[in-house]
Design a protein around this motif. Sequence first.
Motif, PDB file in Angstrom:
ATOM      1  N   THR A 185      29.125 -18.143  37.430  1.00  0.00           N
ATOM      2  CA  THR A 185      30.182 -17.172  37.108  1.00  0.00           C
ATOM      3  C   THR A 185      30.003 -16.537  35.740  1.00  0.00           C
ATOM      4  N   SER A 186      28.911 -16.851  35.033  1.00  0.00           N
ATOM      5  CA  SER A 186      28.648 -16.221  33.741  1.00  0.00           C
ATOM      6  C   SER A 186      27.163 -16.304  33.434  1.00  0.00           C
ATOM      7  N   ALA A 187      26.737 -15.455  32.495  1.00  0.00           N
ATOM      8  CA  ALA A 187      25.331 -15.472  32.096  1.00  0.00           C
ATOM      9  C   ALA A 187      25.183 -14.834  30.733  1.00  0.00           C
ATOM     10  N   THR A 188      24.244 -15.345  29.949  1.00  0.00           N
ATOM     11  CA  THR A 188      23.875 -14.751  28.670  1.00  0.00           C
ATOM     12  C   THR A 188      22.466 -14.205  28.805  1.00  0.00           C
ATOM     13  N   SER A 189      22.290 -12.942  28.501  1.00  0.00           N
ATOM     14  CA  SER A 189      20.984 -12.314  28.674  1.00  0.00           C
ATOM     15  C   SER A 189      20.023 -12.706  27.566  1.00  0.00           C
ATOM     16  N   VAL A 190      18.759 -12.515  27.833  1.00  0.00           N
ATOM     17  CA  VAL A 190      17.756 -12.573  26.777  1.00  0.00           C
ATOM     18  C   VAL A 190      18.064 -11.445  25.788  1.00  0.00           C
ATOM     19  N   PRO A 191      17.870 -11.636  24.488  1.00  0.00           N
ATOM     20  CA  PRO A 191      18.166 -10.559  23.535  1.00  0.00           C
ATOM     21  C   PRO A 191      17.438  -9.261  23.880  1.00  0.00           C
ATOM     22  N   VAL A 192      18.125  -8.158  23.698  1.00  0.00           N
ATOM     23  CA  VAL A 192      17.503  -6.856  23.911  1.00  0.00           C
ATOM     24  C   VAL A 192      16.467  -6.636  22.818  1.00  0.00           C
ATOM     25  N   SER A 193      15.289  -6.231  23.213  1.00  0.00           N
ATOM     26  CA  SER A 193      14.202  -6.043  22.249  1.00  0.00           C
ATOM     27  C   SER A 193      14.256  -4.641  21.653  1.00  0.00           C
ATOM     28  N   LEU A 194      14.471  -4.561  20.344  1.00  0.00           N
ATOM     29  CA  LEU A 194      14.494  -3.262  19.673  1.00  0.00           C
ATOM     30  C   LEU A 194      13.089  -2.707  19.460  1.00  0.00           C
ATOM     31  N   THR A 195      12.075  -3.511  19.793  1.00  0.00           N
ATOM     32  CA  THR A 195      10.712  -2.966  19.727  1.00  0.00           C
ATOM     33  C   THR A 195      10.532  -1.842  20.745  1.00  0.00           C
ATOM     34  N   GLU A 196      11.426  -1.773  21.740  1.00  0.00           N
ATOM     35  CA  GLU A 196      11.369  -0.660  22.688  1.00  0.00           C
ATOM     36  C   GLU A 196      11.568   0.668  21.961  1.00  0.00           C
ATOM     37  N   ILE A 197      12.472   0.678  20.994  1.00  0.00           N
ATOM     38  CA  ILE A 197      12.707   1.914  20.237  1.00  0.00           C
ATOM     39  C   ILE A 197      11.468   2.259  19.424  1.00  0.00           C
ATOM     40  N   ARG A 198      10.873   1.251  18.787  1.00  0.00           N
ATOM     41  CA  ARG A 198       9.663   1.509  18.019  1.00  0.00           C
ATOM     42  C   ARG A 198       8.538   2.022  18.926  1.00  0.00           C
ATOM     43  N   LYS A 199       8.453   1.458  20.122  1.00  0.00           N
ATOM     44  CA  LYS A 199       7.369   1.828  21.035  1.00  0.00           C
ATOM     45  C   LYS A 199       7.414   3.320  21.348  1.00  0.00           C
ATOM     46  N   TRP A 200       8.608   3.820  21.613  1.00  0.00           N
ATOM     47  CA  TRP A 200       8.721   5.205  22.079  1.00  0.00           C
ATOM     48  C   TRP A 200       8.962   6.211  20.953  1.00  0.00           C
ATOM     49  N   HIS A 201       9.351   5.759  19.783  1.00  0.00           N
ATOM     50  CA  HIS A 201       9.731   6.707  18.725  1.00  0.00           C
ATOM     51  C   HIS A 201       8.979   6.518  17.410  1.00  0.00           C
ATOM     52  N   TYR A 202       8.011   5.624  17.364  1.00  0.00           N
ATOM     53  CA  TYR A 202       7.348   5.380  16.090  1.00  0.00           C
ATOM     54  C   TYR A 202       5.849   5.208  16.300  1.00  0.00           C
ATOM     55  N   PRO A 203       4.984   5.903  15.568  1.00  0.00           N
ATOM     56  CA  PRO A 203       5.387   6.865  14.521  1.00  0.00           C
ATOM     57  C   PRO A 203       5.941   8.138  15.138  1.00  0.00           C
ATOM     58  N   ASP A 204       6.894   8.739  14.484  1.00  0.00           N
ATOM     59  CA  ASP A 204       7.596   9.888  15.045  1.00  0.00           C
ATOM     60  C   ASP A 204       7.879  10.903  13.948  1.00  0.00           C
ATOM     61  N   PRO A 205       7.342  12.133  14.061  1.00  0.00           N
ATOM     62  CA  PRO A 205       7.647  13.153  13.052  1.00  0.00           C
ATOM     63  C   PRO A 205       9.138  13.436  12.938  1.00  0.00           C
ATOM     64  N   GLY A 206       9.875  13.101  14.026  1.00  0.00           N
ATOM     65  CA  GLY A 206      11.317  13.348  14.004  1.00  0.00           C
ATOM     66  C   GLY A 206      12.082  12.458  13.050  1.00  0.00           C
ATOM     67  N   LEU A 207      11.414  11.453  12.469  1.00  0.00           N
ATOM     68  CA  LEU A 207      12.104  10.596  11.505  1.00  0.00           C
ATOM     69  C   LEU A 207      12.571  11.410  10.292  1.00  0.00           C
ATOM     70  N   LYS A 208      11.758  12.367   9.861  1.00  0.00           N
ATOM     71  CA  LYS A 208      12.147  13.296   8.792  1.00  0.00           C
ATOM     72  C   LYS A 208      12.722  12.573   7.579  1.00  0.00           C
ATOM     73  N   ILE A 209      12.045  11.564   7.143  1.00  0.00           N
ATOM     74  CA  ILE A 209      12.432  10.855   5.931  1.00  0.00           C
ATOM     75  C   ILE A 209      11.373  11.143   4.872  1.00  0.00           C
ATOM     76  N   THR A 210      11.821  11.652   3.760  1.00  0.00           N
ATOM     77  CA  THR A 210      10.889  11.957   2.672  1.00  0.00           C
ATOM     78  C   THR A 210      10.740  10.730   1.783  1.00  0.00           C
ATOM     79  N   CYS A 211       9.530  10.238   1.708  1.00  0.00           N
ATOM     80  CA  CYS A 211       9.279   9.025   0.942  1.00  0.00           C
ATOM     81  C   CYS A 211       8.311   9.315  -0.212  1.00  0.00           C
ATOM     82  N   ALA A 212       8.422   8.507  -1.248  1.00  0.00           N
ATOM     83  CA  ALA A 212       7.538   8.643  -2.413  1.00  0.00           C
ATOM     84  C   ALA A 212       6.135   8.171  -2.067  1.00  0.00           C
TER      85      ALA A 212
END
Length: 304
Positions: free
Chosen positions: A231-258
């Motif tokens: 009657t209940s379940a706890t999932s495996v943690p969602v992997s945020l590496t999915e976001i890195r996989k599809w969006h990094y490196p990404d010119p859309g980050l538009k962060i100016t770094c020194a």
Amino acid sequence: MRTKRFTTLAATAAVAASLLGAGTAHAATAKPDLVVTKVTWAPQSVAVGQQLAFTATIKNQGNAPTPSGVIHGIGFQVDGKLRTWSDLSTSPLAPGETRTLTANSGPTGSRTWTATLGGHEILAYVDDAGRIAESNESNNRTKTTFTVTAKPTLTTTLVGASSYSTFPAMPVKTGVASAISGSGYGSCFTDTGAVPGTETYLGEYSAGPGNYYTGGPFNYSGLAEVPAGATSATSVPVSLTEIRKWHYPDPGLKITCADGQYPGFSKLHVTRVTTSRWTLNDGGWSGVTQLATATAVANADLPM
């Protein structure tokens, strides 16, 4: 005179025997005889709103094969109304041979029927259009019953990067799949970590599966297998590496770094978790039917 009389009597007897059907016997024409031996549906555990696909096993119990190129049509009726049919099988069915056929179309063009609440009677009717001459035309139908239950409910909440979900028990194994979404942030980084004061809002992102599956590079992200009766379940943690996989490196980050710094994702501020419960294919791993879904508000920062 005696010989002529005997000849006349013999000829008369032969004519009489022929008229009475006592002459040479003629065997009945061999014909097929089609029956339905089994009716099934998928998924087996039926809830309101599910798309039900009907399957029937047919057998030729006659003494001749069915003709080549003629359709072995099967009509599937629910509560006396034609819902779907199978009309693709045209190869001969030999005496004693069986064949399993699944609905491929219907009156509305759909191969499935949308389940409604309550008990139902399904009738499978082979050679429903009368295309095949059979030795017995009265044994083509088979009936059985099934019950459609109310659609299972589900609640969910975010615990860390996992979902905790509750739901009614079911007699078969199921699975849950959870996805999270929210605001993504990026920073400038060096080899020692994020540079303070450089964090920037990047946009809205999500991670985690939309259905129950195990394929792909993030096999168990956001998933939980639910044993029968649970009657209940706890999932495996969602992997945020999915976001890195599809969006990094990404010119859309538009962060100016020194100089000596580089841009990258820093965190996901989760605002929503969505969990769905799925039936499993033959108790296995491939999600086939969504049973229920729930969305909950969240407020959590998950580092990336």
